[in-house]
Scaffold this motif. Structure first.
Motif, PDB file in Angstrom:
ATOM      1  N   LEU A  84       9.554  -7.114   2.138  1.00  0.00           N
ATOM      2  CA  LEU A  84       9.996  -7.163   3.061  1.00  0.00           C
ATOM      3  C   LEU A  84      11.185  -7.186   3.378  1.00  0.00           C
ATOM      4  O   LEU A  84      12.093  -8.076   3.835  1.00  0.00           O
ATOM      5  CB  LEU A  84       9.123  -7.379   4.392  1.00  0.00           C
ATOM      6  N   LEU A  85      11.636  -6.596   4.385  1.00  0.00           N
ATOM      7  CA  LEU A  85      13.213  -5.764   4.272  1.00  0.00           C
ATOM      8  C   LEU A  85      14.302  -6.918   5.486  1.00  0.00           C
ATOM      9  O   LEU A  85      14.957  -7.551   5.099  1.00  0.00           O
ATOM     10  CB  LEU A  85      13.856  -4.970   4.220  1.00  0.00           C
ATOM     11  N   SER A  86      13.623  -6.616   6.582  1.00  0.00           N
ATOM     12  CA  SER A  86      14.330  -7.254   8.023  1.00  0.00           C
ATOM     13  C   SER A  86      14.229  -9.212   7.581  1.00  0.00           C
ATOM     14  O   SER A  86      15.779  -9.179   7.601  1.00  0.00           O
ATOM     15  CB  SER A  86      13.255  -6.743   9.038  1.00  0.00           C
ATOM     16  N   LEU A  92      14.229 -20.739   8.599  1.00  0.00           N
ATOM     17  CA  LEU A  92      12.378 -19.461   8.031  1.00  0.00           C
ATOM     18  C   LEU A  92      12.361 -18.362   9.502  1.00  0.00           C
ATOM     19  O   LEU A  92      11.741 -19.296   9.979  1.00  0.00           O
ATOM     20  CB  LEU A  92      11.184 -20.620   7.258  1.00  0.00           C
ATOM     21  N   PRO A  93      12.174 -17.610   9.176  1.00  0.00           N
ATOM     22  CA  PRO A  93      11.560 -16.499  10.232  1.00  0.00           C
ATOM     23  C   PRO A  93      10.300 -17.214  11.117  1.00  0.00           C
ATOM     24  O   PRO A  93       8.845 -17.842  10.130  1.00  0.00           O
ATOM     25  CB  PRO A  93      11.286 -15.526   9.456  1.00  0.00           C
ATOM     26  N   PRO A  94       9.391 -17.283  12.259  1.00  0.00           N
ATOM     27  CA  PRO A  94       8.699 -17.522  12.299  1.00  0.00           C
ATOM     28  C   PRO A  94       8.060 -16.438  11.893  1.00  0.00           C
ATOM     29  O   PRO A  94       8.128 -15.390  11.906  1.00  0.00           O
ATOM     30  CB  PRO A  94       8.911 -17.319  13.989  1.00  0.00           C
ATOM     31  N   GLY A  95       6.585 -16.770  12.679  1.00  0.00           N
ATOM     32  CA  GLY A  95       5.576 -16.084  11.767  1.00  0.00           C
ATOM     33  C   GLY A  95       4.832 -15.594  10.634  1.00  0.00           C
ATOM     34  O   GLY A  95       4.065 -14.732  10.378  1.00  0.00           O
ATOM     35  N   PHE A  96       5.650 -16.320   9.870  1.00  0.00           N
ATOM     36  CA  PHE A  96       5.195 -16.371   8.580  1.00  0.00           C
ATOM     37  C   PHE A  96       4.879 -17.826   7.420  1.00  0.00           C
ATOM     38  O   PHE A  96       5.106 -18.718   8.726  1.00  0.00           O
ATOM     39  CB  PHE A  96       6.484 -16.152   6.998  1.00  0.00           C
ATOM     40  N   THR A  97       3.882 -17.404   6.707  1.00  0.00           N
ATOM     41  CA  THR A  97       3.368 -18.435   6.304  1.00  0.00           C
ATOM     42  C   THR A  97       2.867 -18.777   4.808  1.00  0.00           C
ATOM     43  O   THR A  97       3.101 -17.148   4.429  1.00  0.00           O
ATOM     44  CB  THR A  97       1.900 -19.202   6.816  1.00  0.00           C
ATOM     45  N   PRO A  98       3.469 -19.862   3.771  1.00  0.00           N
ATOM     46  CA  PRO A  98       2.862 -19.795   2.365  1.00  0.00           C
ATOM     47  C   PRO A  98       1.231 -19.794   3.140  1.00  0.00           C
ATOM     48  O   PRO A  98       0.305 -19.709   1.357  1.00  0.00           O
ATOM     49  CB  PRO A  98       3.296 -21.002   1.537  1.00  0.00           C
ATOM     50  N   PHE A  99       0.251 -19.897   3.338  1.00  0.00           N
ATOM     51  CA  PHE A  99      -0.790 -20.139   3.092  1.00  0.00           C
ATOM     52  C   PHE A  99      -1.720 -19.388   3.679  1.00  0.00           C
ATOM     53  O   PHE A  99      -1.261 -18.303   4.156  1.00  0.00           O
ATOM     54  CB  PHE A  99      -1.068 -21.670   3.780  1.00  0.00           C
ATOM     55  N   PHE A 146       3.935 -14.990   3.835  1.00  0.00           N
ATOM     56  CA  PHE A 146       3.162 -13.553   3.707  1.00  0.00           C
ATOM     57  C   PHE A 146       3.600 -13.513   5.687  1.00  0.00           C
ATOM     58  O   PHE A 146       3.448 -14.461   6.735  1.00  0.00           O
ATOM     59  CB  PHE A 146       1.621 -14.068   4.041  1.00  0.00           C
ATOM     60  N   GLY A 147       3.800 -12.386   5.824  1.00  0.00           N
ATOM     61  CA  GLY A 147       3.866 -11.748   7.780  1.00  0.00           C
ATOM     62  C   GLY A 147       3.790 -10.950   7.311  1.00  0.00           C
ATOM     63  O   GLY A 147       3.305  -9.457   6.467  1.00  0.00           O
ATOM     64  N   THR A 148       4.142 -10.082   8.250  1.00  0.00           N
ATOM     65  CA  THR A 148       4.839  -8.299   8.772  1.00  0.00           C
ATOM     66  C   THR A 148       5.817  -8.267   9.412  1.00  0.00           C
ATOM     67  O   THR A 148       6.428  -9.442  10.167  1.00  0.00           O
ATOM     68  CB  THR A 148       3.645  -8.226   9.888  1.00  0.00           C
ATOM     69  N   VAL A 176      10.026 -15.878  -1.709  1.00  0.00           N
ATOM     70  CA  VAL A 176       9.277 -14.286  -1.658  1.00  0.00           C
ATOM     71  C   VAL A 176       9.272 -13.870  -0.359  1.00  0.00           C
ATOM     72  O   VAL A 176       7.883 -14.449   0.033  1.00  0.00           O
ATOM     73  CB  VAL A 176       8.901 -13.692  -2.276  1.00  0.00           C
ATOM     74  N   PHE A 177       9.318 -12.198   0.992  1.00  0.00           N
ATOM     75  CA  PHE A 177       8.552 -12.448   2.276  1.00  0.00           C
ATOM     76  C   PHE A 177       8.078 -11.064   1.961  1.00  0.00           C
ATOM     77  O   PHE A 177       8.360 -10.426   1.169  1.00  0.00           O
ATOM     78  CB  PHE A 177       9.695 -12.293   3.349  1.00  0.00           C
TER      79      PHE A 177
END
Length: 412
Positions: free
Chosen positions: A2-4, A138-145, A404-406, A42-43
């Motif tokens: 993910l680039l953003s 760290l960006p919201p909406g992302f998780t390592p789980f 992990f996210g979008t 790593v996103f």
């Protein structure tokens, strides 16, 4: 990739934040961190995670098949078979390289590099996630789980697995983490966090003694019986030890009244040995040397790996006919040729592109029908080898984790 969120992280990064990140990891156990920590997570898109999980699901279906034990019985080296019920592999670990589709630049796909029926840095990773979240924006909406887990639910499922469902007070001295000279291991920080989170002490192989079929270790002058062993001992390492250590290790192959987590035979059953038995788009072509009538002419596109090695020892990246010739034909069954996984320079860092692999953590509790994915780690490199020991003099490489996210979750 993910680039953003990648661009946002790089823009906001500074050395002070990175040092804060490291200091938080080191604070509980000064001097115990013995490998390089990458500056960044790593996103990763959730769609990429799903591709990895599809391959894992396929492998798990093979492990659960009725003939899997018979197919892998020869995986266990002579003299290494440990007695007792093998049960199930309580831990399954899958390493995927991040690769790029040459026909569609920017389209990434996972390729399985290795797998193991053996634990990994479960406890340390929980600390690393928290340290990164505290040091970075760290960006919201992302998780390592994975699968709806979070820090507390991972600790709960690990605690029940390691200690047993009836011993959740973190005061059970009858479960040990077994290792060889744990204070000297590069992963010792994980052992320390395992004791901090679950009350499980690290015990050296040389400390145990056998009385009848029972094992004991000593603390504060008292003999403590061992009921459960969280096994972190790599049996391959024993080949390089003194004779007294080898003799001590022989105790483990005898009939014992202990429960293994996980049984040592799974280290061999679910390993490089298993790869030639599998066929899936997420798994590169892999064969035993003994399965070839003639070797591929494009050996440079393969990796030669000994079955019984650890941390990349003995792996040859750029294979030549001379490398094959050095392997005795009698040992062809102990080596695999795996089509080379071409890691994509997919991670943009301030000092150049990095490659990465992602390790998915699965646990298989006794009351679960199938293994459960819970979390991950990642490793970044700017060279040919991904192991953290191969990147000591570079930056933006080393141990990390995937978030992990979008792109949309980042924007929210």
């Amino acid at each position: 990739m993910l680039l953003s969120p990648r661009h946002a992280f790089n823009l906001e990064f500074n050395e002070a934040k990175y040092q804060d990140y490291l200091n938080q990891i080191k604070a509980d156990f000064p001097g115990a961190l013995d490998f390089r920590v990458a500056e960044t997570p790593v996103f990763v898109a959730t769609s990429f995670l799903q591709k990895m999980r599809q391959t894992c699901d396929y492998i798990i279906s093979q492990v659960k098949a009725a003939d899997f034990m018979a197919k892998t019985d020869q995986a266990i080296p002579k003299g290494r078979r440990v007695s007792g019920s093998e049960g199930r592999p309580h831990f399954l670990i899958f390493d995927f390289g991040i690769c790029e589709d040459g026909a569609n630049p920017g389209d990434f796909f996972p390729q399985l590099v290795e797998m193991q029926g053996f634990p990994t840095l479960f406890a340390y990773q929980l600390k690393q996630y928290k340290a990164a979240a505290a040091a970075y924006n760290l960006p919201p909406g992302f998780t390592p789980f994975i699968g709806g887990f979070d820090d507390q639910s991972v600790k709960q499922v690990l605690g029940e697995l390691l200690l047993g469902p009836d011993n959740q007070d973190n005061k059970n001295p009858h479960t040990i983490l077994l290792e060889l000279f744990p204070e000297k291991q590069k992963t010792r920080i994980d052992f320390l966090y395992t004791e901090k989170y679950f009350g499980i002490p690290a015990v050296c192989l040389t400390e145990i003694k056998k009385v009848g079929n029972a094992l004991y270790y000593q603390r504060d002058g008292k003999d403590i019986r061992i009921d459960r062993i969280y096994n972190r001992l790599i049996f391959d390492e024993l080949d390089h030890q003194e004779e007294d250590v080898k003799a001590q290790a022989a105790l483990l192959t005898e009939q014992l009244d202990v429960q293994w987590l996980t049984h040592p035979n799974w280290f061999y059953r679910l390993s490089k040995f298993t790869l030639p038995l599998l066929s899936d788009p997420g798994i590169p072509e892999t064969k035993f040397l003994s399965d070839y009538e003639t070797f591929p002419e494009d050996l440079e596109n393969y990796v030669l790996k000994p079955l019984f090695s650890f941390a990349g020892n003995g792996v040859i990246i750029d294979v030549t006919p001379a490398d094959i010739a050095r392997v005795p034909k009698s040992a062809y069954g102990d080596y695999i040729l795996q089509r080379k996984v071409h890691y994509a320079p997919a991670i943009q860092t301030p000092d150049g592109l990095a490659k990465a692999e992602i390790r998915l953590f699965y646990v298989w509790p006794d009351n679960a029908d199938s293994p459960i994915p819970i979390c991950n780690l990642a490793r970044l490199t700017k060279g040919n080898m991904v192991g953290v020991s191969q990147n000591k003099n570079q930056t933006w490489v080393g141990g990390s984790f995937a978030l992990f996210g979008t792109e949309n979750s980042h924007k929210s």
